[in-house]
Design a protein around this motif. Structure first.
Motif, mmCIF file in Angstrom:
data_model
loop_
_atom_site.group_PDB
_atom_site.id
_atom_site.type_symbol
_atom_site.label_atom_id
_atom_site.label_comp_id
_atom_site.label_asym_id
_atom_site.label_seq_id
_atom_site.Cartn_x
_atom_site.Cartn_y
_atom_site.Cartn_z
ATOM 1 N N ARG A 138 0.839 -1.196 0.000
ATOM 2 C CA ARG A 138 0.000 0.000 0.000
ATOM 3 C C ARG A 138 0.870 1.241 0.000
ATOM 4 N N GLU A 186 3.453 -1.197 3.879
ATOM 5 C CA GLU A 186 2.833 0.127 3.767
ATOM 6 C C GLU A 186 3.913 1.194 3.589
ATOM 7 N N SER A 213 8.594 -1.020 7.433
ATOM 8 C CA SER A 213 7.409 -1.789 7.075
ATOM 9 C C SER A 213 7.792 -3.028 6.262
ATOM 10 N N TYR A 239 -0.630 4.401 4.697
ATOM 11 C CA TYR A 239 -0.531 3.524 5.862
ATOM 12 C C TYR A 239 -1.825 3.572 6.662
#
Length: 236
Positions: free
Chosen positions: A160, A199, A211, A163
């Motif tokens: 992604r 993220e 991440s 976040y």
């Protein structure tokens, strides 16, 4: 997972990112492909006897459902024309891969809050009345029921740009990737699910690096747990 623990398992690994490379190896590479490659590599080291079936819908998208597909899918199998059988041939192959799999690993990056279009096309091809789910309007109670063999497991590996999309996060309510996959796949019988995602991609700073590291650690831990569960089934 539905195969005996001492028997080889079949893992269906699906990538759907439009990015062909792997982050950390290729310029502008995919984080979801990175997680998927890591999981399959670690799994294959732990269980080299298992078969890996790979499908890249990101680079080779399935056909989208259209009027001809719908007419063919909702016609009784014995009444289908040659043209209708040909129209469903791709869907038949995708369904057969899913039915044969014990573990389904899907790389599913977030595009505009949802899954990539080729992955949605795959999903639409495998949710088939009379094949992966049943329907009988005269059936008491729920007229729908799942038809996939029991015991399968799903792992969703995502990426992604922003976040806070995990449960309880600031944007959990607009995460339509996991929901969009889990709901229809549970509907046809694939209900045991794990999800891991990278993220902060758009920030490209130390938060992204943390991440990625956290997601990779979670992938490693998930493989270890699933392999251990299989060993304990043998011991039992």
């Amino acid at each position: 997972m539905n195969a005996p623990a001492t028997s080889p398992l079949r893992i269906l690994h699906i990538d759907s990112s439009a990015r062909p490379g792997i982050s950390g190896q290729d310029r502008h590479g995919s984080h979801s492909r990175r997680l998927g490659e890591r999981m399959i590599r670690r799994w294959s080291i732990a269980r080299p006897q298992d078969e890996i079936v790979y499908r890249d819908v990101g680079l080779a998208p399935p056909s989208h459902v259209d009027a001809e597909w719908i007419a063919a899918a909702f016609s009784p199998p014995g009444a289908r024309s040659d043209e209708q059988r040909a129209r469903l041939a791709e869907s038949d192959r995708l369904v057969a891969e899913l039915i044969a799999a014990d573990l389904v690993v899907i790389g599913a990056p977030m595009y505009n809050f949802g899954m990539p279009a080729p992955l949605k096309a795959w999903l639409d091809n495998i949710v088939r009345v009379g094949v992966t789910f049943g329907f009988d309007r005269a059936r008491a109670g729920d007229p729908y029921w799942p038809m996939l063999p029991s015991g399968k497991r799903l792992v969703i590996l995502g990426a992604r740009g922003d976040y806070g999309y995990d449960p309880g996060g600031r944007q959990a309510d607009v995460n339509f990737v996991e929901t969009g996959l889990k709901a229809p796949l549970a509907y046809i019988g694939l209900r045991e699910t794990d999800s891991i995602a990278v993220e902060f991609d758009e920030f490209a700073d130390e938060r992204l690096a943390r991440s990625i590291a956290a997601a990779e650690s979670r992938v490693d831990a998930l493989v270890d747990r699933l392999v251990t569960d299989l060993k304990q089934c043998v011991a039992a």
